[in-house]
Write a protein that holds these residues in place. Sequence first.
Motif, PDB file in Angstrom:
ATOM      1  N   HIS A  38       0.850  -1.196   0.000  1.00 23.33           N
ATOM      2  CA  HIS A  38       0.000   0.000   0.000  1.00 23.33           C
ATOM      3  C   HIS A  38       0.880   1.238   0.000  1.00 23.33           C
ATOM      4  O   HIS A  38       2.084   1.151   0.251  1.00 23.33           O
ATOM      5  N   ASP A  73       1.066   5.205   1.776  1.00 25.58           N
ATOM      6  CA  ASP A  73       0.522   5.993   2.882  1.00 25.58           C
ATOM      7  C   ASP A  73       0.249   7.387   2.340  1.00 25.58           C
ATOM      8  O   ASP A  73       1.171   8.202   2.223  1.00 25.58           O
ATOM      9  N   HIS A 108       4.620  -0.258  -0.143  1.00 26.00           N
ATOM     10  CA  HIS A 108       5.404  -1.038   0.815  1.00 26.00           C
ATOM     11  C   HIS A 108       4.472  -1.966   1.580  1.00 26.00           C
ATOM     12  O   HIS A 108       3.260  -1.740   1.623  1.00 26.00           O
ATOM     13  N   ARG A 141       4.173  10.456  11.873  1.00 23.41           N
ATOM     14  CA  ARG A 141       3.802  11.142  10.636  1.00 23.41           C
ATOM     15  C   ARG A 141       3.383  12.583  10.931  1.00 23.41           C
ATOM     16  O   ARG A 141       3.029  12.898  12.067  1.00 23.41           O
TER      17      ARG A 141
END
Length: 209
Positions: free
Chosen positions: A122, A124, A178, A204
Amino acid sequence: AQIAPGAVHVPDWLSPAEQHAIVIACRDWATGPVPMRAARLPGGQRMSVRTVCVGWHWQPYRYTRTADDAGGARVVPFPDWLVRLGRRALTAAYDDPVAASRYTPDTALINHYDDQARMGMHQDKDEKVREPVVSLSIGDACVFRFGNTETRTKPYTDVELHSGDLFVFGGPSRLAYHGVPKTFPGTADPATGLKSGRLNITMRVTGLD
Ligand code: MD5
Ligand code: FE
């Protein structure tokens, strides 16, 4: 080691004492107002990892301040010690002290992998800004699959991540596909305090307010 531009792996970065302190903090968060849970995907399936968040609550595929899929409580604030750890992580990964000193993560997702858990390939991209992601691994080792920005398939590079490893994803690697195709059950050092499985902490910057 640089795996790709902006993608830097620093093996054995956290000391055993730091890993232990992080495990204790994660255990507190996991049993706090918004307990660790397997997030439900829009299609109804549950993810195989279990996740607890600080700063913002993540569910596929958005961030909220309250856990409207898990009782509605407000998530715990992002702690200052974790901001400082994020800045140290950027300092270790990149030769850019000014950028490191400005880095201000406002959310962390803590994923726990049991022996069967996997993370499919996927990107992010639920964050509104493209600041680097800081990833910390504790407990069992795993295969981390770092792919490309175009497809969820080849070419990719498989890297083993071990307890204490740091990985930073920035620049052109920030939107790479990843995943975690497997963990290695029973490979953890019990001294971290983690009873079983693998813990991954990602910091994040959401770009939300
Ligand atoms: C993990 N976690 O080991 C992985 C490692 C997640 C997740 O993928 O979303 O919680 S973090 C790897 C990562 C994050 C952001 C960008 C990139 C990789 N990347 O561009 O490769 O549980
Ligand atoms: Fe991810």
